[in-house]
Design an enzyme around this catalytic site. Structure first.
Site, PDB file in Angstrom:
ATOM      1  N   HIS A 167       0.504  -1.346  -0.246  1.00 11.84           N
ATOM      2  CA  HIS A 167      -0.257  -0.339  -0.406  1.00 11.84           C
ATOM      3  C   HIS A 167       1.028   1.285   0.065  1.00 11.84           C
ATOM      4  CE1 HIS A 167      -3.927  -2.097   1.037  1.00 11.84           C
ATOM      5  NE2 HIS A 167      -3.610  -3.133   0.594  1.00 11.84           N
ATOM      6  N   GLU A 189       0.655   3.735   2.016  1.00  5.18           N
ATOM      7  CA  GLU A 189       0.868   4.340   3.016  1.00  5.18           C
ATOM      8  C   GLU A 189       2.959   3.575   3.355  1.00  5.18           C
ATOM      9  OE1 GLU A 189      -1.754   2.967   2.181  1.00  5.18           O
ATOM     10  OE2 GLU A 189      -3.452   4.288   3.499  1.00  5.18           O
ATOM     11  N   CYS A 234      -6.288   1.783   5.381  1.00  7.19           N
ATOM     12  CA  CYS A 234      -6.712   0.221   6.068  1.00  7.19           C
ATOM     13  C   CYS A 234      -6.286   0.319   7.571  1.00  7.19           C
ATOM     14  CB  CYS A 234      -6.354  -1.116   5.353  1.00  7.19           C
ATOM     15  SG  CYS A 234      -5.010  -1.211   4.451  1.00  7.19           S
ATOM     16  N   CYS A 270      -2.687  -0.271   7.128  1.00  8.15           N
ATOM     17  CA  CYS A 270      -1.366   1.210   7.193  1.00  8.15           C
ATOM     18  C   CYS A 270      -1.933   1.535   8.643  1.00  8.15           C
ATOM     19  CB  CYS A 270      -2.045   1.747   5.925  1.00  8.15           C
ATOM     20  SG  CYS A 270      -1.736   0.979   4.819  1.00  8.15           S
TER      21      CYS A 270
HETATM   22  O1  LIG Z   1      -4.755   2.882   2.503  1.00  4.58           O
HETATM   23  C1  LIG Z   1      -4.862   2.066   1.471  1.00  4.58           C
HETATM   24  N1  LIG Z   1      -3.782   2.159   0.639  1.00  4.58           N
HETATM   25  C2  LIG Z   1      -3.551   1.454  -0.749  1.00  4.58           C
HETATM   26  O2  LIG Z   1      -3.078   2.090  -1.287  1.00  4.58           O
HETATM   27  N2  LIG Z   1      -4.257   0.827  -1.695  1.00  4.58           N
HETATM   28  C3  LIG Z   1      -4.301   0.099  -2.445  1.00  4.58           C
HETATM   29  C4  LIG Z   1      -4.533  -0.903  -2.462  1.00  4.58           C
HETATM   30  C5  LIG Z   1      -4.767  -1.632  -3.882  1.00  4.58           C
HETATM   31  O3  LIG Z   1      -3.404  -1.626  -5.086  1.00  4.58           O
HETATM   32  C6  LIG Z   1      -5.610  -0.131  -4.650  1.00  4.58           C
HETATM   33  C7  LIG Z   1      -7.333  -1.125  -4.116  1.00  4.58           C
HETATM   34  O4  LIG Z   1      -7.503  -1.864  -4.862  1.00  4.58           O
HETATM   35  P1  LIG Z   1      -9.450  -2.046  -5.046  1.00  4.58           P
HETATM   36  O5  LIG Z   1      -9.957  -0.708  -5.019  1.00  4.58           O
HETATM   37  O6  LIG Z   1      -8.969  -2.320  -7.038  1.00  4.58           O
HETATM   38  O7  LIG Z   1      -9.696  -2.923  -3.667  1.00  4.58           O
HETATM   39  O8  LIG Z   1      -5.271   0.561  -3.363  1.00  4.58           O
HETATM   40  C8  LIG Z   1      -5.677   0.438  -0.720  1.00  4.58           C
HETATM   41  C9  LIG Z   1      -5.967   0.955   0.812  1.00  4.58           C
HETATM   42  C10 LIG Z   1      -6.974   1.139   1.244  1.00  4.58           C
HETATM   43  O9  LIG Z   1      -8.140   2.354   1.647  1.00  4.58           O
HETATM   44 ZN   LIG Z   2      -3.668   0.212   3.383  1.00  2.18          ZN
END
Ligand SMILES: O=c1[nH]c(=O)n([C@H]2C[C@H](O)[C@@H](COP(=O)(O)O)O2)cc1CO
Ligand SMILES: [Zn+2]
Length: 185
Positions: A95, A97, A121, A124
């Site tokens: 992610h 973060e 999430c 994170c």
């Molecule tokens: O905090 C976050 N930070 C983050 O980088 N992500 C990324 C993980 C995935 O590559 C994408 C979420 O994918 P999707 O919306 O298709 O479920 O975003 C997802 C979150 C969740 O909010």
């Molecule tokens: Zn996350």
């Protein structure tokens, strides 16, 4: 009715080049823009997330976006959202973060603020708490009702990490590479 020539004149008013600019980016819009620009590096076809960590001197100390781990080719890992879990991106992608924290260019991000496109999430949130980040400024809370976001808020509240939604002054910020070549009379 206005004289059309006069109206034209008004539209063509050139910027005042003798006094300080008023429409410069304020700090929060600037840091959120850095997060959004960084997200443009993401290969994720559905959601591109960026994060920017800032210290108490308004200095950027870490930037990241969601992507596959170092040395793991993003051509060899799946980007799907659905299907067998092992065939989706979820077990593999880092992610934004996490990457911003891991990419820090100083010894500690304790006391810093993280600007993120999406509310972090629970995984994170744990990283944010453990790294000592004290404030989260996020743009979108679109998964607010998901269990992982509920858990995230629970953790952030317990750890006294503040979180605030960013209300941008500018809804759209355009980067125009030709702008620097504009001539002023
Ligand atoms: O905090 C976050 N930070 C983050 O980088 N992500 C990324 C993980 C995935 O590559 C994408 C979420 O994918 P999707 O919306 O298709 O479920 O975003 C997802 C979150 C969740 O909010
Ligand atoms: Zn996350």
């Amino acid at each position: 009715m206005d004289n059309p020539c006069q109206q034209n004149d008004k539209e063509n008013v050139s910027p005042d080049l003798d006094t300080k600019r008023k429409d410069y980016l304020e700090w929060r819009d600037y840091f959120m823009s850095v997060a959004f620009l960084s997200a443009q590096r993401s290969k994720d076809p559905s959601t591109q997330v960026g994060a920017c960590i800032v210290n108490d001197e308004n200095k950027i100390v870490g930037i990241g976006y969601n992507g596959m781990p170092n040395h793991c080719s993003d051509d060899d890992l799946p980007w799907a959202r659905k299907g067998n879990w092992l065939d989706t991106k979820y077990p593999y992608v880092c992610h934004a973060e996490m990457n911003a924290i891991m990419n820090k260019n100083c010894s500690s991000v304790s006391g810093c603020t993280i600007y993120v496109a999406l509310f972090p999430c629970n995984e994170c949130a744990k990283l944010i708490i453990q790294s000592g980040i004290k404030k989260v400024i996020y743009m979108s809370d679109k998964h607010k009702e998901n269990d992982c976001m509920i858990a995230s808020r629970k953790l952030l509240d317990l750890a006294h990490v503040e979180y605030t939604q960013h209300i941008p002054k500018h809804r759209k910020i355009v980067i125009d590479f030709d702008n620097i070549n504009a001539r002023h009379k």
